[in-house]
Design a protein around this motif. Sequence first.
Motif, PDB file in Angstrom:
ATOM      1  N   GLN A   1      13.422   0.886   9.996  1.00 53.38           N
ATOM      2  CA  GLN A   1      12.539  -0.290   9.989  1.00 53.38           C
ATOM      3  C   GLN A   1      11.758  -0.387  11.290  1.00 53.38           C
ATOM      4  N   THR A   2      10.626  -1.080  11.209  1.00 56.74           N
ATOM      5  CA  THR A   2       9.893  -1.473  12.403  1.00 56.74           C
ATOM      6  C   THR A   2       9.633  -2.972  12.329  1.00 56.74           C
ATOM      7  N   ASP A   3       9.672  -3.609  13.468  1.00 55.10           N
ATOM      8  CA  ASP A   3       9.334  -5.026  13.559  1.00 55.10           C
ATOM      9  C   ASP A   3       7.961  -5.192  14.202  1.00 55.10           C
TER      10      ASP A   3
ATOM     11  N   THR B   1       7.136  -9.692  10.392  1.00 59.17           N
ATOM     12  CA  THR B   1       6.399  -8.438  10.595  1.00 59.17           C
ATOM     13  C   THR B   1       7.264  -7.195  10.400  1.00 59.17           C
ATOM     14  N   THR B   2       8.386  -7.331   9.707  1.00 56.29           N
ATOM     15  CA  THR B   2       9.280  -6.197   9.499  1.00 56.29           C
ATOM     16  C   THR B   2       8.835  -5.371   8.297  1.00 56.29           C
ATOM     17  N   TRP B   3       8.747  -4.072   8.496  1.00 56.06           N
ATOM     18  CA  TRP B   3       8.370  -3.118   7.450  1.00 56.06           C
ATOM     19  C   TRP B   3       9.434  -2.039   7.363  1.00 56.06           C
ATOM     20  N   ASP B   4       9.599  -1.484   6.175  1.00 50.40           N
ATOM     21  CA  ASP B   4      10.586  -0.446   5.931  1.00 50.40           C
ATOM     22  C   ASP B   4       9.900   0.898   5.713  1.00 50.40           C
ATOM     23  N   ARG B   5      10.391   1.901   6.418  1.00 52.63           N
ATOM     24  CA  ARG B   5       9.900   3.264   6.178  1.00 52.63           C
ATOM     25  C   ARG B   5      10.777   3.875   5.094  1.00 52.63           C
TER      26      ARG B   5
ATOM     27  N   THR C   1       0.531   3.786   3.632  1.00 51.87           N
ATOM     28  CA  THR C   1       0.638   4.966   4.494  1.00 51.87           C
ATOM     29  C   THR C   1       1.126   4.634   5.896  1.00 51.87           C
ATOM     30  N   GLU C   2       1.055   3.379   6.278  1.00 55.06           N
ATOM     31  CA  GLU C   2       1.526   2.917   7.585  1.00 55.06           C
ATOM     32  C   GLU C   2       1.947   1.461   7.450  1.00 55.06           C
ATOM     33  N   PRO C   3       2.651   0.909   8.450  1.00 58.15           N
ATOM     34  CA  PRO C   3       3.138  -0.459   8.324  1.00 58.15           C
ATOM     35  C   PRO C   3       2.067  -1.516   8.597  1.00 58.15           C
ATOM     36  N   HIS C   4       0.976  -1.376   7.913  1.00 58.80           N
ATOM     37  CA  HIS C   4      -0.166  -2.270   8.078  1.00 58.80           C
ATOM     38  C   HIS C   4      -0.804  -2.497   6.714  1.00 58.80           C
TER      39      HIS C   4
END
Length: 91
Positions: free
Chosen positions: A35-37, A55-59, A13-16
């Motif tokens: 993306q978020t880093d 720490t890169t995540w894709d939405r 649900t979130e980049p965690h």
Amino acid sequence: MTGADSDGLAVQTEPHVNHVLHYVPNGTTLHVVCQTDHGDWVKEDDRWQYGRHFTTWDRLADGTWVYDWYMTTPRVDAGGYSPGISPCPGG
């Protein structure tokens, strides 16, 4: 996506970590919108790139998140983003 363990890739649900909605198997096509880093470092995977934790995540198009390490997006550059994929609002 590819290379995840037998459970597949966690869709969150979130980049965690620890916000899992469900898992998708290797070979699943996922639609990345940005993306978020600034996501979590997945400690169990211990991934490093450019001398720092990865720490890169894709939405995804539905607003959920996946850890980029297992995606077939272009390789993340030193700035933490894949060429051709926009940073998500807020980084």
